[in-house]
Design an enzyme around this catalytic site. Structure first.
Site, PDB file in Angstrom:
ATOM      1  N   GLU A  62      -6.616   8.646   2.623  1.00 53.50           N
ATOM      2  CA  GLU A  62      -7.015   8.078   1.326  1.00 53.50           C
ATOM      3  C   GLU A  62      -8.440   7.509   1.329  1.00 53.50           C
ATOM      4  OE1 GLU A  62      -4.104   6.486  -1.477  1.00 53.50           O
ATOM      5  OE2 GLU A  62      -4.829   4.521  -0.826  1.00 53.50           O
TER       6      GLU A  62
ATOM      7  N   LYS B 140     -10.371   4.771  -0.216  1.00 48.99           N
ATOM      8  CA  LYS B 140      -9.948   3.500  -0.808  1.00 48.99           C
ATOM      9  C   LYS B 140     -10.961   2.406  -0.480  1.00 48.99           C
ATOM     10  CE  LYS B 140      -5.683   0.698  -0.703  1.00 48.99           C
ATOM     11  NZ  LYS B 140      -4.412   0.503   0.032  1.00 48.99           N
TER      12      LYS B 140
ATOM     13  N   LYS C  48      -5.013   9.382  -7.231  1.00 52.17           N
ATOM     14  CA  LYS C  48      -4.188   8.191  -7.030  1.00 52.17           C
ATOM     15  C   LYS C  48      -4.569   7.173  -8.090  1.00 52.17           C
ATOM     16  CE  LYS C  48      -1.731   6.736  -3.613  1.00 52.17           C
ATOM     17  NZ  LYS C  48      -2.081   5.544  -2.899  1.00 52.17           N
TER      18      LYS C  48
ATOM     19  N   GLU D 108       6.591   8.112  -6.642  1.00 58.61           N
ATOM     20  CA  GLU D 108       6.611   6.928  -5.759  1.00 58.61           C
ATOM     21  C   GLU D 108       7.739   5.955  -6.087  1.00 58.61           C
ATOM     22  OE1 GLU D 108       2.882   4.950  -4.498  1.00 58.61           O
ATOM     23  OE2 GLU D 108       3.734   3.194  -5.503  1.00 58.61           O
TER      24      GLU D 108
ATOM     25  N   ASN E 189       6.849   3.636  -1.010  1.00 56.33           N
ATOM     26  CA  ASN E 189       5.767   2.671  -0.816  1.00 56.33           C
ATOM     27  C   ASN E 189       6.337   1.392  -0.220  1.00 56.33           C
ATOM     28  OD1 ASN E 189       3.464   1.163  -0.850  1.00 56.33           O
ATOM     29  ND2 ASN E 189       3.024   1.438  -3.028  1.00 56.33           N
TER      30      ASN E 189
ATOM     31  N   GLU F 294       4.429   5.568   2.796  1.00 50.01           N
ATOM     32  CA  GLU F 294       3.171   5.052   2.250  1.00 50.01           C
ATOM     33  C   GLU F 294       2.975   3.571   2.577  1.00 50.01           C
ATOM     34  OE1 GLU F 294       3.537   7.505  -2.024  1.00 50.01           O
ATOM     35  OE2 GLU F 294       3.193   5.355  -1.993  1.00 50.01           O
ATOM     36  N   SER F 295       1.761   3.218   2.879  1.00 47.42           N
ATOM     37  CA  SER F 295       1.273   1.827   2.996  1.00 47.42           C
ATOM     38  C   SER F 295       1.607   1.125   4.309  1.00 47.42           C
ATOM     39  CB  SER F 295       1.782   0.946   1.852  1.00 47.42           C
ATOM     40  OG  SER F 295       1.335   1.443   0.619  1.00 47.42           O
TER      41      SER F 295
HETATM   42  O1  LIG Z   1      -4.130   1.172   2.655  1.00 46.72           O
HETATM   43  P1  LIG Z   1      -2.728   1.489   3.105  1.00 46.72           P
HETATM   44  O2  LIG Z   1      -1.922   0.259   3.419  1.00 46.72           O
HETATM   45  O3  LIG Z   1      -2.709   2.509   4.215  1.00 46.72           O
HETATM   46  O4  LIG Z   1      -1.976   2.157   1.843  1.00 46.72           O
HETATM   47  C1  LIG Z   1      -2.322   3.434   1.338  1.00 46.72           C
HETATM   48  C2  LIG Z   1      -1.495   3.741   0.091  1.00 46.72           C
HETATM   49  O5  LIG Z   1      -0.143   3.778   0.447  1.00 46.72           O
HETATM   50  C3  LIG Z   1      -1.734   2.717  -1.009  1.00 46.72           C
HETATM   51  O6  LIG Z   1      -3.084   2.742  -1.341  1.00 46.72           O
HETATM   52  C4  LIG Z   1      -0.895   2.959  -2.266  1.00 46.72           C
HETATM   53  C5  LIG Z   1       0.382   3.433  -2.283  1.00 46.72           C
HETATM   54  N1  LIG Z   1       0.809   3.536  -3.547  1.00 46.72           N
HETATM   55  C6  LIG Z   1      -0.162   3.130  -4.388  1.00 46.72           C
HETATM   56  C7  LIG Z   1      -0.196   3.078  -5.769  1.00 46.72           C
HETATM   57  C8  LIG Z   1      -1.354   2.661  -6.374  1.00 46.72           C
HETATM   58  C9  LIG Z   1      -2.451   2.264  -5.621  1.00 46.72           C
HETATM   59  C10 LIG Z   1      -2.436   2.304  -4.244  1.00 46.72           C
HETATM   60  C11 LIG Z   1      -1.281   2.757  -3.610  1.00 46.72           C
END
Ligand SMILES: O=P(O)(O)OC[C@@H](O)[C@@H](O)c1c[nH]c2ccccc12
Length: 258
Positions: A54, A56, A116, A165, A186, A216-217
């Site tokens: 990503e 970001k 995204k 998601e 997520n 995710e995340s």
């Molecule tokens: O930076 P991380 O913790 O690796 O996360 C990425 C991604 O999962 C996260 O940006 C995200 C997951 N779902 C979203 C929905 C909207 C905005 C952002 C996100």
């Protein structure tokens, strides 16, 4: 107002401005001139763990993460590392992204691209297609009632792949009822913004075998990626750890072999 409601309200304001400049029928015309979107599913289904890397800059939970003056250069490194897809945050107010970032990345790589954002209208799907995205995120928590089905159908009609998601059991059931083929769990709680690393392992068993599962995340490195792979993840979606680490290509490569 929840954080999500607050973000969506800002997204709708910015959207109204863009829509007044380019109305939907005109945007549809422009989108129809673009090449067919790429299909990311074969790469996601191939053996081994796939990575969605990503682009970001900031987030509501962490604030400023990285400058990323040249999103195309970062995306090129992701592609060199073997990312199966690249996610570009286009939300402006909290994530400091833009459609211009998506276009710049599109011009630089041939890898499937995920827009995204907090998609709540048809207009944003057509924008995604016009800017060169191949996938779009649909956040179940942001799409009440039949909005999820409606936007999913429009995305499919545009040739886009949807990443649906979920955050909890009820949302997982809605994604399954929709017939989603690509589901992201997520780990970040949208109310508290805290990451619970057990979320994927808890929700993944509620997804049918053939669904491609994305964790995710909060994935900080190869150990987290390997844990999710063992829990049944086909794909990991990683932002912060890649934009803050020194060598994105190597970091992607290492996660793929986690
Ligand atoms: O930076 P991380 O913790 O690796 O996360 C990425 C991604 O999962 C996260 O940006 C995200 C997951 N779902 C979203 C929905 C909207 C905005 C952002 C996100």
């Amino acid at each position: 107002m929840s954080v999500l409601d607050d973000i969506v309200a800002g997204v709708r304001e910015d959207l109204a401005e863009r829509e007044s400049r380019t109305p939907l029928p005109r945007l549809r015309e422009l989108a129809s001139l673009r090449p067919e979107p790429r299909d990311p599913m074969p790469a996601f289904r191939a053996p081994g763990l796939s990575v969605i890397a990503e682009v970001k800059r900031s987030s509501p939970s962490k604030g400023h993460l990285a400058e990323i003056a040249d999103p195309a250069a970062l995306a090129t490194s992701y592609a060199q590392g073997g990312a199966a897809a690249i996610s570009v945050l286009t939300e402006q107010r909290r994530f400091n992204g833009s459609l211009a970032d998506l276009r710049a990345v599109r011009a630089a790589v041939d890898t499937p691209l995920l827009r995204k954002d907090f998609v709540v209208t048809e207009y944003q799907l057509v924008e995604a297609r016009e800017a060169g995205a191949d996938l779009v995120l649909l956040i179940v928590a942001a799409l009440p009632g039949d909005e999820l089905d409606r936007l999913h159908a429009i995305a499919v009609e545009l040739g886009l792949t949807t990443l649906v998601e979920v955050h909890d059991e009820a949302e997982t059931e809605r994604a399954v009822a929709l017939g989603a083929e690509l589901v992201g769990v997520n780990a970040r709680n949208l109310k508290t913004l805290q990451v619970d690393p057990d979320t994927f392992g808890r929700l993944a068993p509620g997804l049918p075998e053939q669904v491609v599962k994305v964790a995710e995340s909060g994935i900080t490195g190869t150990a987290d990626a390997a844990r999710h792979a063992a829990e049944g993840a086909d794909v990991v979606l990683v932002g912060e750890a890649l934009v803050k680490g020194g060598d994105p290509a190597t970091a992607v490569k290492e996660m793929r072999s986690a």
